[in-house]
Enzyme design. Structure first.
Site, PDB file in Angstrom:
ATOM      1  N   CYS B  86       0.850  -1.154   0.131  1.00 46.62           N
ATOM      2  CA  CYS B  86       0.172  -0.064   0.010  1.00 46.62           C
ATOM      3  C   CYS B  86       0.883   1.109   0.042  1.00 46.62           C
ATOM      4  O   CYS B  86       0.302   2.299  -0.013  1.00 46.62           O
ATOM      5  CB  CYS B  86      -1.023   0.219   1.310  1.00 46.62           C
ATOM      6  SG  CYS B  86      -1.441  -1.477   1.871  1.00 46.62           S
ATOM      7  N   SER B 210     -11.223   1.094   4.326  1.00 51.91           N
ATOM      8  CA  SER B 210     -11.398   2.069   3.023  1.00 51.91           C
ATOM      9  C   SER B 210     -11.938   1.105   1.955  1.00 51.91           C
ATOM     10  O   SER B 210     -11.818  -0.143   2.479  1.00 51.91           O
ATOM     11  CB  SER B 210      -9.963   2.368   2.752  1.00 51.91           C
ATOM     12  OG  SER B 210      -8.947   1.277   2.912  1.00 51.91           O
ATOM     13  N   LYS B 331     -10.340   6.467   3.265  1.00 53.89           N
ATOM     14  CA  LYS B 331     -11.580   5.849   3.667  1.00 53.89           C
ATOM     15  C   LYS B 331     -12.574   6.640   2.699  1.00 53.89           C
ATOM     16  O   LYS B 331     -13.195   5.954   2.080  1.00 53.89           O
ATOM     17  CB  LYS B 331     -12.022   6.328   5.039  1.00 53.89           C
ATOM     18  CG  LYS B 331     -13.410   6.109   5.488  1.00 53.89           C
ATOM     19  CD  LYS B 331     -13.563   4.516   5.578  1.00 53.89           C
ATOM     20  CE  LYS B 331     -15.219   4.248   5.454  1.00 53.89           C
ATOM     21  NZ  LYS B 331     -15.769   4.685   4.047  1.00 53.89           N
ATOM     22  N   HIS B 335      -9.050   4.168  -1.967  1.00 56.90           N
ATOM     23  CA  HIS B 335      -7.769   3.640  -1.802  1.00 56.90           C
ATOM     24  C   HIS B 335      -7.341   2.674  -2.973  1.00 56.90           C
ATOM     25  O   HIS B 335      -7.357   1.388  -2.853  1.00 56.90           O
ATOM     26  CB  HIS B 335      -7.818   2.932  -0.386  1.00 56.90           C
ATOM     27  CG  HIS B 335      -6.477   2.271  -0.196  1.00 56.90           C
ATOM     28  ND1 HIS B 335      -5.282   2.775  -0.489  1.00 56.90           N
ATOM     29  CD2 HIS B 335      -6.163   0.949   0.545  1.00 56.90           C
ATOM     30  CE1 HIS B 335      -4.180   1.952  -0.042  1.00 56.90           C
ATOM     31  NE2 HIS B 335      -4.587   0.909   0.340  1.00 56.90           N
TER      32      HIS B 335
END
Lengths: 150, 386, 352
Positions: B86, B210, B331, B335
């Site tokens: 991520c 998210s 969120k 994402h």
């Protein structure tokens, strides 16, 4: 379908002693226990001497979650309890907690390892067996702490 | 020698489930916006870095560098992907920063992109899981939400963080995103709706997490001395730092602190010769709301255990002392994994330029972004300044 | 036939899963009279495996108990035989999974056994042969099943899950196996063809020409060979397809009811197929005093019986309390409804 069925064979087989029997290793130089087995002791690196070590299988729940949305592999067991378990000898791992109602799971609960099906690579693929943990109770060979839940 | 790196252009597309666009469509769009924003021509670009977590699993395609250069008609310039789960976006920013700082490149395009909706929910969950320790966490049923739920439960146990605290970042971020035309979700969400949403991995609920998103964000970065050719408002990357920690959450010393974040933030601030109090606006990686609470503590806005309290007191609101996630965060903005790290920088650049419209933090001059990989195994921090 | 060289049980263990479903809950789904069925079958609830359990996992738990009781190092096991009619794979031995999990060395002989409900006792006989011929020191024989009943069929009320593991050796056994005989014929009372999900059976044909004939003949052969009668034995264990057949069998041979009571685990956990007689035996061993004699006849459809004459030794008292008893497992239970039972047992076709 065939491609899916034949997946995972060598990858799983390589880990059998660890996932079937909780075999990790121990660094003889600094005394730290590791699960799963490590290639190198992070504390000692080149000075470390790692030997195979099979854990007793007893531990304590450090934290846990109840999974309500999971991939296909675990659909039949949902919702299931998953936890981080502190093994008595010092390592910590991630495993499902079974043989318990989710309301009764607590941080600090004593658990012991049991042998269960983890997943399968499709209906035609190999079955992956491995470790899960259950609360210690009469049928795990330990003292009963509270009355049997029905 | 002045080898400072400047951001001279930013671009982002509206995040969401973009059914009629494939990965390259999405990436190209964001890249073009950044190039137009910078006012450069294609010939000025001497390299590209792409932040992407898993195009191979999500879309079946790898070798994105060559593909992107090809699709953009940029000739034979060098390009490649970088991956840090991520934090792939942040890694791409850092890669370009290092390339220009070293003198190896003069002007580069940074693209963060991800296309997640072409696979089933189950497959998407499995793919995101490989940001954690797939073999020893994911395989046994430790889904990504379960790992953050581990952190949440322990944080509640050790510090008394409540279910309501878990909902506060969500409410704030959706309220912020209502002013962000590029966010995936642009309506406020009330507290009681968050607190009664379906359970995901107890104690975390669906609305604490998210979403799955398609999207891309782009930057044009160059040597500071080149920047004045194109813009009066360059934003300088004043610091870039990256730290690692154990991959598996169960191997960490603490699961209520991300030590990689603590260290990278401290090092980045030192590099920039700043203290936290000098920072006017922040983007903190909130893959789950507990993540924002923990990072609020780990960067130093609140003492350990008091992240929830900081949110209660409004310290991280747009008008507060340390505005966090004015964009809506992961969120509400969405994402798309590889895009996030770059999207964070886009928002902070807009803030520092005074272009953040209704989300604007008045007089913002210094900004800080924290981009996390997995459950904190990678932390990439950038400090930006005017 | 000659007397076999001394061989006995050096450790044993069982495992029964946690879940139970009541006869009345199954009956309700099929519109039948639950209490009548319970009375007729002598089965009031049965065990079922959780979604992550199967013959391999049941065998490992039972074997770990047996090893703990025997106090042996698993590397001393020379043979691992698992008898079942619900092995997890059609082709790939359960035995190797179990032996790896319990810590056996690579120097073992291993195979899976099949003979309906007497696969476990057939494994027992094979282990006995290897030990008494001194080919190995200790053998592990397991009878375990996660038997399936066709939904709506009579067998659905009794087909259950569980297993028992026996370590066979010649040094200080806690019970000596004096002798064993078998009676075998080709009698098609119960079968399942390759590819079929559930077994088929001959209904009333499964009684007299199958179960009663083979168990009766097996018992008669054993009495004859050992020159004993019913009165010489303190406990009887018969294969338990339901709660009625073993009692009727006992009546036929002249066994007093109280000598059969302690082995009748079928009433609370149902028919664990290859585990049935072996779990019944374990329950008797859990309580029998040294010097007691046990008469066991297992039955497998197809058909055949294996009969054993067993004497309990002094050494059994040292092992008591080492591992959970059969009763501990019986008492540990959680009820599920029919829908959950169907989900766990993969009777819902749509779900892979």
């Amino acid at each position: 379908m065939i491609e899916m069925a034949e997946r995972g064979v060598a990858q799983v087989w390589r880990r059998i002693k660890s996932i079937y029997k909780l075999q990790g290793n121990k660094c003889e130089t600094c005394g730290t226990h590791y699960f799963p087995p490590r290639l190198v002791c992070p504390q000692c690196r080149r000075k470390g001497k790692l030997e195979p070590f099979t854990f007793k299988g007893l531990g304590t729940i450090y934290t846990f979650a109840v999974v309500h949305q999971a991939p296909e592999d675990f659909k039949r067991q949902m919702p299931y309890v998953i936890a981080q378990v502190d093994l008595d000898e010092g390592a910590r791992l991630t495993a499902q907690i079974v043989n318990v109602d989710k309301e009764d799971v607590k941080i600090g609960m004593r658990v012991r390892v049991c042998f269960r099906r983890i997943k399968e690579f499709g209906p035609g693929g190999i079955i992956v067996y491995g470790y899960k943990f259950e609360p210690t109770m009469r049928v795990t060979g330990h003292e009963e702490k509270a009355a049997t839940t029905n | 020698m002045n080898n400072r790196v400047a951001i001279i252009g930013v671009g982002i597309n509206k995040f969401g489930e973009l059914w009629d666009k494939n990965l390259m469509d999405i990436a190209y769009e964001a890249g073009m916006y950044a190039i137009w924003d910078a006012g450069i021509s294609g010939a000025d670009i001497d390299g590209m870095v792409i932040g992407n977590m898993s195009a191979g699993r999500f879309t079946g395609q790898e070798h994105l560098g060559a593909l992107a250069v090809d699709m953009a008609g940029l000739g034979d310039i060098p390009a490649y992907s970088v991956e840090a789960a991520c934090a792939s976006g942040g890694a791409a920013v850092r890669q370009a920063y290092m390339a220009i700082k070293s003198g190896e490149h003069d002007l580069m395009v940074v693209l963060g992109c991800e296309k997640m909706s072409d696979v089933s929910q189950s497959e998407a969950m499995n793919t995101i899981s490989v940001a954690s320790d797939w073999e020893w966490e994911g395989t046994f049923g430790g889904t990504f939400p379960a790992l953050y739920a581990f952190m949440a439960r322990r944080h509640m146990h050790d510090y008394g963080t409540t279910e309501e605290h878990l909902a506060l970042p969500v409410v704030k971020n959706h309220a912020n995103a209502a002013h962000n035309p590029f966010a995936q979700f642009q309506s406020p969400v009330p507290l009681d709706v968050v607190m009664s949403s379906a359970m995901l991995a107890e104690p975390l609920r669906v609305l604490h997490s998210s979403p799955v998103t398609d999207g891309a964000a782009g930057l044009v970065v160059c040597r500071e001395d080149l920047a004045k050719k194109y813009t009066d408002t360059p934003v300088i990357i004043e610091a870039s730092d990256q730290r690692s920690d154990t991959l598996a959450l169960h191997d960490r010393k603490s699961i209520t602190t991300m030590s990689s974040v603590v260290t990278s933030t401290r090092c980045a601030l030192k590099q920039a010769n700043l203290e936290l109090k000098d920072i006017d606006v922040l983007e903190l990686h909130d893959s789950f709301s507990i993540g924002e609470i923990i990072l609020t503590e780990d960067v130093g806005i609140a003492k350990k255990g008091e992240g929830g309290k900081a949110l209660e007191e409004g310290i991280t609101e747009i008008g507060g002392k340390f505005p966090v996630n004015t964009s809506g965060g992961l969120k509400a903005r969405g994402h798309p994994v590889g895009a996030t790290g770059v999207a964070q920088i886009v928002e902070l650049v807009l803030q520092l330029r005074g272009d953040a419209d209704k989300r604007q933090v008045d007089g913002a001059e210094k900004a800080l972004a924290v981009n996390i990989g997995g459950t904190g195994a990678t932390s990439i921090v950038h400090v930006l300044g005017r | 036939m000659e007397r076999i060289a001394m061989v006995g049980i050096v450790g044993y263990g069982v495992y029964v899963p946690r879940y139970r479903i009541k006869t009345s809950d199954i009956a309700e789904v099929w519109g039948e009279d639950g209490s009548k069925i319970g009375q007729n079958l002598g089965v009031f609830e049965k065990s079922l495996p959780g979604p992550d359990e199967d013959v391999a996992t049941i065998s490992v738990e039972a074997a770990r108990n047996a090893i703990k009781m025997a106090g042996i190092n698993p590397v001393d096991i020379g043979a691992v035989y698992i008898g079942s009619e619900s092995h997890p794979y059609a082709v790939k031995p359960t035995g190797t999974i179990v032996s790896e999990a319990i810590g056996c060395s690579h120097n073992i002989t291993c195979a899976d056994f099949e003979f309906a409900c007497k696969a476990g006792t057939a494994a027992l006989q094979a282990a006995m042969g290897l030990v008494s011929s001194k080919m190995i020191k200790i053998g592990l024989a397991i009878g375990a099943d996660t038997a399936q009943g066709r939904p709506g069929d009579a067998l659905e009320y009794s087909a259950a899950a569980g297993g028992a593991a026996y370590l066979i050796g010649s040094k200080k056994p806690l019970a000596t196996i004096e002798d064993t005989v078998s009676f075998t014929s080709d009698t098609p009372d119960f079968w399942r063809r390759e590819g079929e999900d559930y077994p088929s059976h001959g209904a009333r044909f499964t009684g007299e020409p199958a179960y009663f004939r083979h168990v009766g003949e097996g018992a008669a052969l054993l009495f004859k060979k050992t020159k004993t009668t019913v009165d010489d034995y303190d406990y009887f264990v018969f294969h338990m397809p339901n709660g009625k057949f073993p009692i009727a069998m006992g009546k036929q041979i002249g066994v007093p009811k109280e000598k059969l009571e302690d082995s009748l685990v079928v009433r609370q956990i149902g028919n664990t197929y290859s585990g049935s007689a072996m779990i019944g035996l374990a329950r008797v061993l859990d309580i029998a005093k040294p010097g007691s004699k046990i008469f066991m006849v297992a039955y497998g459809s197809g058909a055949g019986s294996d009969a054993f004459s067993i004497t309990v030794e002094d050494a059994i008292e040292e092992c008591r309390g080492e591992v959970p008893t059969v009763d501990d497992y019986i008492k540990r239970k959680t009820y599920v409804d029919y829908a959950t039972y169907a989900k766990y047992r993969r009777k819902i076709k749509a779900l892979a």
